[in-house]
Every structure is written in structure tokens, then in C-alpha cells.
Design a protein around this motif. Structure first.
Motif, PDB file in Angstrom:
ATOM      1  N   ILE A 471       0.841  -1.206   0.000  1.00 49.17           N
ATOM      2  CA  ILE A 471       0.000   0.000   0.000  1.00 49.17           C
ATOM      3  C   ILE A 471       0.868   1.245   0.000  1.00 49.17           C
ATOM      4  N   ALA A 472       1.889   1.250   0.836  1.00 49.34           N
ATOM      5  CA  ALA A 472       2.762   2.420   0.892  1.00 49.34           C
ATOM      6  C   ALA A 472       3.501   2.628  -0.419  1.00 49.34           C
ATOM      7  N   ALA A 473       4.003   1.547  -1.003  1.00 47.46           N
ATOM      8  CA  ALA A 473       4.779   1.668  -2.240  1.00 47.46           C
ATOM      9  C   ALA A 473       3.901   2.091  -3.406  1.00 47.46           C
ATOM     10  N   PHE A 474       2.736   1.458  -3.545  1.00 40.62           N
ATOM     11  CA  PHE A 474       1.871   1.784  -4.678  1.00 40.62           C
ATOM     12  C   PHE A 474       1.244   3.161  -4.523  1.00 40.62           C
ATOM     13  N   SER A 475       0.906   3.543  -3.307  1.00 39.08           N
ATOM     14  CA  SER A 475       0.355   4.877  -3.092  1.00 39.08           C
ATOM     15  C   SER A 475       1.369   5.943  -3.469  1.00 39.08           C
ATOM     16  N   ARG A 476       2.616   5.693  -3.152  1.00 37.73           N
ATOM     17  CA  ARG A 476       3.652   6.652  -3.539  1.00 37.73           C
ATOM     18  C   ARG A 476       3.804   6.726  -5.051  1.00 37.73           C
ATOM     19  N   SER A 477       3.752   5.567  -5.709  1.00 40.70           N
ATOM     20  CA  SER A 477       3.897   5.557  -7.160  1.00 40.70           C
ATOM     21  C   SER A 477       2.723   6.227  -7.861  1.00 40.70           C
ATOM     22  N   LEU A 478       1.550   6.219  -7.231  1.00 42.40           N
ATOM     23  CA  LEU A 478       0.398   6.897  -7.822  1.00 42.40           C
ATOM     24  C   LEU A 478       0.603   8.400  -7.919  1.00 42.40           C
ATOM     25  N   ARG A 479       1.532   8.917  -7.138  1.00 43.36           N
ATOM     26  CA  ARG A 479       1.813  10.356  -7.168  1.00 43.36           C
ATOM     27  C   ARG A 479       3.076  10.663  -7.972  1.00 43.36           C
ATOM     28  N   ASP A 480       3.630   9.639  -8.630  1.00 42.40           N
ATOM     29  CA  ASP A 480       4.853   9.849  -9.397  1.00 42.40           C
ATOM     30  C   ASP A 480       4.570  10.711 -10.624  1.00 42.40           C
ATOM     31  N   PRO A 481       5.430  11.662 -10.935  1.00 41.87           N
ATOM     32  CA  PRO A 481       5.199  12.491 -12.129  1.00 41.87           C
ATOM     33  C   PRO A 481       5.361  11.719 -13.436  1.00 41.87           C
ATOM     34  N   PHE A 482       5.999  10.566 -13.412  1.00 44.30           N
ATOM     35  CA  PHE A 482       6.212   9.770 -14.618  1.00 44.30           C
ATOM     36  C   PHE A 482       4.955   8.957 -14.888  1.00 44.30           C
ATOM     37  N   ILE A 483       4.390   9.123 -16.077  1.00 44.59           N
ATOM     38  CA  ILE A 483       3.093   8.519 -16.390  1.00 44.59           C
ATOM     39  C   ILE A 483       3.138   7.001 -16.290  1.00 44.59           C
ATOM     40  N   HIS A 484       4.232   6.382 -16.741  1.00 40.35           N
ATOM     41  CA  HIS A 484       4.299   4.913 -16.714  1.00 40.35           C
ATOM     42  C   HIS A 484       4.465   4.390 -15.289  1.00 40.35           C
ATOM     43  N   ALA A 485       5.033   5.188 -14.408  1.00 35.78           N
ATOM     44  CA  ALA A 485       5.117   4.779 -13.007  1.00 35.78           C
ATOM     45  C   ALA A 485       3.725   4.752 -12.390  1.00 35.78           C
ATOM     46  N   ARG A 486       2.904   5.761 -12.704  1.00 38.84           N
ATOM     47  CA  ARG A 486       1.540   5.779 -12.175  1.00 38.84           C
ATOM     48  C   ARG A 486       0.725   4.628 -12.764  1.00 38.84           C
ATOM     49  N   ASN A 487       0.889   4.401 -14.043  1.00 41.38           N
ATOM     50  CA  ASN A 487       0.161   3.304 -14.680  1.00 41.38           C
ATOM     51  C   ASN A 487       0.579   1.958 -14.093  1.00 41.38           C
ATOM     52  N   ALA A 488       1.876   1.785 -13.828  1.00 45.80           N
ATOM     53  CA  ALA A 488       2.354   0.529 -13.227  1.00 45.80           C
ATOM     54  C   ALA A 488       1.761   0.337 -11.835  1.00 45.80           C
ATOM     55  N   ALA A 489       1.628   1.432 -11.080  1.00 44.97           N
ATOM     56  CA  ALA A 489       1.049   1.329  -9.742  1.00 44.97           C
ATOM     57  C   ALA A 489      -0.413   0.890  -9.813  1.00 44.97           C
ATOM     58  N   LEU A 490      -1.177   1.454 -10.744  1.00 49.34           N
ATOM     59  CA  LEU A 490      -2.583   1.054 -10.877  1.00 49.34           C
ATOM     60  C   LEU A 490      -2.706  -0.397 -11.306  1.00 49.34           C
ATOM     61  N   MET A 491      -1.870  -0.813 -12.245  1.00 49.37           N
ATOM     62  CA  MET A 491      -1.927  -2.203 -12.698  1.00 49.37           C
ATOM     63  C   MET A 491      -1.484  -3.156 -11.597  1.00 49.37           C
ATOM     64  N   ALA A 492      -0.488  -2.759 -10.816  1.00 51.62           N
ATOM     65  CA  ALA A 492      -0.040  -3.608  -9.712  1.00 51.62           C
ATOM     66  C   ALA A 492      -1.122  -3.723  -8.646  1.00 51.62           C
ATOM     67  N   LEU A 493      -1.830  -2.622  -8.372  1.00 53.98           N
ATOM     68  CA  LEU A 493      -2.925  -2.686  -7.402  1.00 53.98           C
ATOM     69  C   LEU A 493      -4.027  -3.619  -7.888  1.00 53.98           C
ATOM     70  N   ALA A 494      -4.337  -3.556  -9.166  1.00 52.35           N
ATOM     71  CA  ALA A 494      -5.368  -4.440  -9.711  1.00 52.35           C
ATOM     72  C   ALA A 494      -4.952  -5.904  -9.628  1.00 52.35           C
ATOM     73  N   ALA A 495      -3.658  -6.168  -9.768  1.00 53.85           N
ATOM     74  CA  ALA A 495      -3.178  -7.563  -9.774  1.00 53.85           C
ATOM     75  C   ALA A 495      -2.998  -8.124  -8.375  1.00 53.85           C
ATOM     76  N   THR A 496      -2.825  -7.265  -7.376  1.00 54.08           N
ATOM     77  CA  THR A 496      -2.530  -7.732  -6.012  1.00 54.08           C
ATOM     78  C   THR A 496      -3.699  -7.517  -5.063  1.00 54.08           C
ATOM     79  N   GLY A 497      -4.904  -7.318  -5.594  1.00 55.93           N
ATOM     80  CA  GLY A 497      -6.046  -7.025  -4.726  1.00 55.93           C
ATOM     81  C   GLY A 497      -6.336  -8.101  -3.707  1.00 55.93           C
ATOM     82  N   ASP A 498      -6.015  -9.346  -4.011  1.00 57.37           N
ATOM     83  CA  ASP A 498      -6.319 -10.441  -3.083  1.00 57.37           C
ATOM     84  C   ASP A 498      -5.470 -10.401  -1.822  1.00 57.37           C
ATOM     85  N   HIS A 499      -4.421  -9.597  -1.820  1.00 57.40           N
ATOM     86  CA  HIS A 499      -3.541  -9.553  -0.656  1.00 57.40           C
ATOM     87  C   HIS A 499      -3.999  -8.542   0.399  1.00 57.40           C
ATOM     88  N   PHE A 500      -5.094  -7.820   0.156  1.00 54.50           N
ATOM     89  CA  PHE A 500      -5.557  -6.799   1.090  1.00 54.50           C
ATOM     90  C   PHE A 500      -6.903  -7.192   1.669  1.00 54.50           C
TER      91      PHE A 500
END
Length: 793
Positions: A471-500
């Protein structure tokens, strides 16, 4: 077989010591020797043992002694390597490197054309050395006298009649015909005139003819006689011309083996192949120039898979490893090493390649490090888990902090390769510490890859820290100015939803995703909607299984006054209907007119709904639900300060507390709502300083007091909340000096006036209330800041 072994053992026991053990017998062509597989007793290494029984073949003893002598003195890479010899009156033993008769491969047809050319090239070089440098004649060249070593190289043996032409008493003249199957391979001139004809022809002529018959044998099988000499069946076309000249019936017209070799080495010749170039260059790879080494490695990398694996394993691989580690072979040489290593057995890989790989991981050469990481997928399954965790990973982590971005990025990518070989302690400790650094890397690509890496290794993280880290890592990446970093964070959250958990999804993840719904980039907005749907579906499914309420059912107490009711399902038609139902449920029975004070404002209601206090009466009269009773109470009772809601009623309508437009409360008043419990004194007396949830059942005696003027309440404002500020001000007047001050934002007092515009007379000071325990209602700060997610692991 057992009898033969026992006889050999008995013979050895009677003779000089022989530090080798006999193994299985190897069937070969007709020969004066019996070949055994053997082992060295000192270290168990493999060897071969040529055994000659003197008593059984005494007539051929000179041939055996000549072979023993020539093998001892002839030193050439193409000759069988002798390890030890023993000669007695009853036997002769020659221990050599482990060899296999070439006849085995010829019968199985397991040799590719390129391998045959390579082998013939090696034999031609050896024969040329014997003829030219040794001024000798082999005299018995055929498939039966050629063997293959453990490295796959062709080795020349069969030295029974090898002779120096300068020796007039050479053994070949006398015993040449005693060699087994000599009749099939004898050149035409010797068949006509005997072995003395060697003296009248070039001494290399006999070996040239036999080399031609050997070419026919390796491509077609057996050579049956002179009638087949010159037939080109199965022989490569490029070799036809040279082959025919080798087997020419006129010994003086034959070309030498050396000339045949030179002809084949010309550009485009039959010996112009990558495999042959490799064998010539691998021995001196360490002393080649950089350009020569590059050309050699290019040729080596282009080799096809049909080349001899044993040669690569035994000869090429050790030379390449030495070149990588000491000779400057670099990444290119290591890439060829890994190509060869894929064909090695696990035991060979562990013995030959693994020690070098471990040493290379400690090398400071960045090019070598990147090459190792690139080839890690090819060897990770061959490396034991303990070796990876204890030896490779501690050296590999230096790449996370290297100044070269390519090293950092390649090290990060390699985490996915070795993650299943690391222990839980290493993953949740040292690895996460370094991933926290790469998540803050100056290179946006490395930050993006860190997010992707965390998403892929989520299942390997510890259960206790997994959700917090992700949560801490992906939340930080959601605020990254690099568009692909934000996109990677959203995709990672979608893929790891079962862990929360559902609570984490609702309270931490969804609030973090929401800003991405209005991101400036459409790519992010679309992915945010997809990710949001994943979590909303999960939360809705969890909410569907939850009970409608966890509040206990309402209980009525006999003799208790009216309370604000708990919202009922039937009242859910309006989301605010239940909050005001306690005030309106009896409005149909109300009658008469509202009593107003002198200034036209309504008279405030009594402080407590449970009893109506009258100065002229000594007992408390229970109230009724009729409006007339409330009306009479309002005009006969002295005006009291507005009383606070009881605890039950104060929690019934939370919407009423979200905002208060009264100017008496400043902007910071929301922070003080947690201190309101200081005004509730459960242990106070019934003198108005404390409030109890349950009404009193005993009569309350009221001391006669001077009649106070009626206090005019604040005029009703259609858009405002209840006048809590006025009530709090009245409460403040009743407190004794030194009591606890009002909460922040509520200190501005509102003084009511009577109809004549005068201040009311102060009421008698009440006893000091017992201060209730202060409950801080402010939200507590989280332990780990999102920006410091690495510290919370």
C-alpha cells in the motif's frame, strides 16, 4: 569374465605395483591388445588400460614392445596420452587417458559430417607430424587404430609397426604382415613386392594410401579391400579430388597427407570450417589480441548444435572460463560459456562452471556484472538455494546502489529470477530495504520497474508486512510524475487485490486511487477506472454479507421520559427523516399557540424532558406528551439555560454536528469536539451540573429561590443548527473559578437577555462537577507515513 579379472589380478599381484584398477572390457577390432576401462586408485579418475598377454601371443611380442616404446616417446596432441606402463615376462600394461574406439561411433553412425571433417583434420595433422618431423612411417593407419578421448577428440594409436625410415632394421620390414587384418589395408605395391618396397617409394606413400582408406571407412563403414579404393560413395564432393590422389595405385603419384591437409585448409576447402578454426584457436585464446579474440568468439558463437558436446565441455569451456576470468574475454566469452553450459549435466555444471560464476559475482567489472545478470535465468535452476542466498545475493546487492543506471536496472530485474531461491528473512529484510531505495531512484524507469517488481513478488512477501509495504509503495507511485510509473502502480494494485483486507481496500486503497480518476492523462484515467472497479466489486461483495446493523434492539424503561428514537427501516425513505422524527412524531396532537417572551421570541423548553421543575412546587411532576402540558410548563417554569442532549440522543443524529454556521465557533472548533465529554459528568448531583441517561424515580426537592427573569433565547434561524454555543456559555457561568476551560473554538460566550433588555440575575453557583475522563476524538496519525514506506518494513 570373472575368471579373466581374477587372472589379471593374480598377475598384477605377482609383478611390480600397478596403481590402476581394471574395469569392464571394451570390444574392439582385431588387435594384439585387450582394452579395459580402468580407474586410478589414488583419486578414482578414469583411464583405459591396454593389456598384452605375453604367453598367449608370444609371436607378436615384438609388436607390443614396439608400441610400448613409441607411445612413451611420441609426444603430440593427436597421439593417445600415456599415464603409466608396466612390463613383465608375462604381461604388458599401458595405462592411458580414457579412450573409446572410433569404430563404435562409425557403426552407430553418430558422427555428423562436420565432426568427421574435424576428426580427419586432427589425424592428418598427426600423420603429417610423424612423416615429416618424425621421419617415420605409421604403417597401420585405419579406423581400428583411432580412438576418441573424453573430450571427443580423435587420438591416434596402433603404433605396433611405427618405424623410422632411417633405421635399416626397422620392425615394419620384418613384422608388418603380422598386424591383424593387414591384408585388407596393404597398398598395392606392398601386396605385389612385399614390405621391402617401402624403401623404393616415398616413405609417406603407405600412410597416404591408408589415410585414404580411412576416409572411405568413416563415411561408409568398413573398407573391404583394394577394390573399394577410389570410390567416392558418401564422401563430400569437395574432398573427392584429394581423396582420389591419396589412393592412387602409383605410390609416386600419391600426394602426401601433409599436401592433402594444405589443400583442405585453403579458403573454401573441405577443412575450412568453424569447428576446425575453433580447435586451432582455443588453445592459445589467452594470448590472442583483442581483435583476434573477437573474431574467434564470433566464429564460436555461430557454431550449430551438431558439433561434439564433449569437446566443448572438456576443451573449449575451460579455456573460455580462463579467458573470462583472467584473459580479458569479457561478456562475449561468458555468453558462449553459458551456451555451452546449457548442455552440461548438473554435476558437470557444479564442478566446472559454478565456482567461476561465484568468483565473477564479486568482480568489480560492470560489464561482467551485467552479463552475469543477463544470463542468470540460464543458470539459476542449476544453482543451489543456499549458494544463491548466502554467496550470490550478498554480492549482487551492490548493484542496487551502483552509480551506473544500467547496473541498477539490471540488478532490479534479476530479483524476479532469484526470488524463489531467497529465504523469507532475506526477502523481507535486506531485499525490501534495497527496493525502497530503487523506488526513490532518480531514473523514472527504475522507479517504474520497482513497482512492477513489487507487484510480481507480492506473494513472496511476509504476510505480516505485505499489505503495509504494498500500500505504501503503490500509493507513492500513484503520485509519481512519470506517467508509466503511475500506470504501473494502478496495474499492480489491480493484480494484487487479493492480498488486502476489505477494510484496507475501502479505507486506504480506494482513497489513494480516486485522484487518478481525474488524472491529466487518459491512459491513467482509464486504468484507474478499471482498478477502481476491481476494488468496488470486492467491497460490494463483502458489504452484502454484512448485517444490517450492529446496534442492540431498542429497550423501553418504565417511567422513563421520551427519548430520541433509533431510526427504523420504515423511515429510510428520507435520509434525514429519522434524525428529526423525535421532534415531529407528536406534532399532530399539539394544540394551542406558542408562548413567546416579551421580544416575540419563543420561550425555551425546559432543561430536561424527564421532569418539569416549578419553584412553587416541592415535587417533580412527570411530563406528558401533550402540547398543553408542555405549554403550561413553559409559562410557569423559570427560564433555564438550554440543556445538552443526553448521550443517547447526541448520537442519534450525527449529521447535525458536521457543521455549525453560528459565528460563535471559529474554524478550529472541529478539533475540540473530542473534549465535549468533559461537560458530561456522570457522577454529579441532580443540580444541573451533570446529566444522567436514566431519569430519576425519586421526587426531587427544590429549594425556594428568587424568581429569575425570563431569558430570551436566540431567534430561530431556519438554516442553522441548535444553539449549542448558548448552552455552553451558560454552562461556563456555572463552573467555579479554576475549573477546566471550554474547548477551543467555543470560548465566545452568548449572554441571553430578558424581555426588558436586562441581563438575568446570576443563578446560585452549583457544586463543582466531577470532570469526566477526557476522550480524544481526533483521528490519530498513522504510524508509517506513505512517503517513508521503506522505514515501516
Amino acid at each position: 569374465m570373472d575368471f579373466l579379472k581374477s587372472a589379471v589380478a593374480s598377475a598384477i599381484a605377482q609383478g611390480p605395483p600397478f596403481p590402476y584398477s581394471f574395469g569392464d572390457r571394451v570390444d574392439v577390432d582385431a588387435s594384439i591388445w585387450t582394452l579395459y576401462n580402468g580407474t586410478r586408485r589414488a583419486n578414482g579418475s578414469n583411464c583405459s588400460i591396454f593389456s598384452f598377454d605375453v604367453t598367449a601371443n608370444r609371436s607378436r611380442l615384438p609388436l607390443a614392445k614396439n608400441a610400448l616404446k613409441k607411445l612413451r616417446t611420441m609426444r603430440h596432441p593427436g597421439v593417445i596420452k600415456v599415464l603409466d606402463t608396466v612390463e613383465t615376462d608375462s604381461y604388458i600394461y599401458i595405462a592411458t587417458e580414457r579412450v573409446v574406439p572410433l569404430r563404435w561411433h562409425v557403426k552407430r553412425k553418430s558422427l555428423s559430417p562436420e565432426t568427421i571433417k574435424w576428426g580427419l583434420y586432427s589425424i592428418a595433422r598427426t600423420v603429417k607430424f610423424i612423416n615429416d618431423e618424425g621421419t617415420s612411417v605409421h604403417g597401420s593407419l585405419r579406423v581400428a587404430s583411432i580412438y576418441t578421448s573424453e573430450s571427443g577428440e580423435w587420438k591416434l594409436g596402433g603404433f605396433e609397426v611405427l618405424s623410422n625410415v632411417k633405421d635399416d632394421e626397422a620392425i615394419i620390414y620384418t613384422y608388418g604382415s603380422l598386424v591383424p587384418d593387414s591384408g585388407r589395408y596393404t597398398p598395392p605395391e606392398l601386396a605385389r613386392s612385399g614390405w621391402d618396397a617401402i624403401k623404393r617409394s616415398p616413405h609417406s606413400a603407405i600412410d597416404a594410401y591408408n589415410f585414404g582408406t580411412t576416409i572411405f571407412e568413416v563415411f561408409n563403414g568398413d573398407f573391404l579391400g583394394a577394390d573399394q579404393a577410389g570410390q567416392t560413395k558418401g564422401i563430400p564432393p569437395t574432398m573427392h579430388s584429394g581423396y582420389k590422389r591419396l589412393v592412387n595405385a602409383n605410390p609416386k603419384a600419391r600426394i602426401t597427407v601433409g599436401a592433402f591437409l594444405e589443400q583442405g585448409r585453403r579458403p573454401g576447402g573441405f577443412f575450412d570450417s568453424s569447428l576446425i578454426k575453433l580447435t586451432e584457436g582455443v588453445d592459445n585464446l589467452g594470448v590472442k589480441s583483442e581483435d583476434e579474440r573477437e573474431r574467434f568468439l564470433d566464429d564460436l558463437d555461430q557454431l550449430s548444435d551438431d558439433f561434439p558436446e564433449d569437446f566443448f565441455k572438456m576443451k573449449v569451456l575451460p579455456e573460455l572460463l580462463k579467458s573470462v576470468e583472467f584473459g580479458g574475454g569479457g561478456p562475449k566469452a561468458f555468453s558462449v560459456v553459458m551456451k555451452i553450459a546449457t548442455k552440461l549435466a548438473n554435476e558437470d555444471f557444479e564442478a566446472r562452471v559454478q565456482p567461476v560464476v561465484l568468483r565473477l559475482f564479486s568482480s568489480p567489472d560492470r560489464a561482467i556484472r551485467v552479463c552475469l545478470l543477463d544470463n542468470l535465468p540460464l543458470m539459476i535452476d542449476r544453482l543451489p538455494q543456499k549458494v544463491v542466498n548466502d554467496k550470490i545475493f550478498p554480492n549482487m546487492v551492490s548493484g542496487f546502489t551502483d552509480v551506473a543506471p544500467v547496473v541498477r536496472e539490471q540488478t532490479l530485474k534479476s530479483v524476479l529470477v532469484i526470488i524463489h531461491k531467497l529465504s523469507d528473512r532475506t526477502i523481507n529484510g535486506e531485499l525490501l530495504k534495497y527496493l525502497a531505495k530503487t523506488a526513490n531512484d532518480e531514473q523514472p524507469g527504475i522507479r517504474t520497474n520497482t513497482t512492477i517488481c513489487l507487484g510480481k513478488i507480492a506473494k513472496n512477501l511476509g504476510v505480516g508486512t505485505r499489505a503495509k509495504v504494498l500500500i505504501a509503495a503503490f500509493s507513492r507511485s500513484l503520485r509519481d510524475p512519470f506517467i508509466h510509473a503511475r500506470n504501473a502502480a494502478l496495474m499492480a494494485l489491480a493484480a494484487t487485490g487479493d492480498h488486502f483486507t476489505e477494510e484496507e481496500c475501502a479505507t486506504k486503497i480506494l482513497p489513494a486511487i480516486c485522484p487518478s480518476l481525474i488524472d491529466k492523462e487518459k491512459l491513467i484515467r482509464d486504468q484507474a477506472n478499471k482498478t477502481m472497479d476491481v476494488y468496488l466489486q470486492r467491497i460490494r461483495k463483502a458489504a452484502a454479507s454484512m448485517p444490517d446493523t450492529v446496534l442492540p434492539p431498542p429497550q423501553t424503561t418504565e417511567g422513563a421520559g421520551p427519548r430520541m428514537s433509533t431510526p427504523q427501516p420504515s423511515e429510510a425513505s428520507s435520509w434525514t427523516g429519522w434524525a428529526i422524527s423525535s421532534f415531529t412524531n407528536k406534532i399532530s396532537s399539539a394544540s394551542g399557540e406558542m408562548q413567546t417572551s416579551g421580544n416575540g421570541a419563543p420561550t425555551p423548553r425546559p432543561a430536561s424532558p424527564s421532569a418539569s421543575l416549578d419553584p412553587g412546587r416541592t415535587t417533580a411532576t412527570p411530563t406528558t406528551s401533550s402540547a398543553s402540558a408542555l405549554h403550561r410548563q413553559a409559562i410557569t417554569s423559570p427560564a433555564l439555560s438550554p440543556a445538552p442532549l443526553s448521550r443517547a440522543s447526541s448520537t442519534t443524529a450525527p449529521e447535525a454536528y458536521f457543521k455549525d454556521p453560528s459565528p460563535a465557533i471559529d474554524d478550529d472548533g472541529g478539533d475540540a469536539w473530542g473534549d465535549m465529554d468533559d461537560m458530561y459528568d456522570e457522577d454529579a448531583d441532580d443540580d444541573g451540573s451533570g446529566f444522567s441517561d436514566a431519569p430519576s424515580t425519586e421526587p426531587a426537592t427544590v429549594r425556594p429561590t428568587k424568581k429569575e427573569p425570563i431569558v430570551s433565547p436566540k431567534p430561530f434561524d431556519d438554516g442553522s443548527e441548535p444553539d449549542f454555543a448558548g448552552w455552553l456559555a451558560a454552562q461556563a457561568q456555572k463552573k467555579t473559578p479554576g475549573s477546566k476551560p471550554l474547548p477551543k473554538g467555543l470560548t465566545k460566550s452568548t449572554t441571553a437577555t430578558n424581555a426588558a433588555g436586562k441581563k438575568p440575575m446570576a443563578a446560585k453557583p452549583a457544586p463543582k462537577p466531577v470532570v469526566a475522563k477526557k476522550i480524544d476524538m481526533k483521528p490519530k496519525a498513522t504510524e508509517a507515513d506513505d512517503d517513508g514506506w521503506g522505514d515501516g518494513w
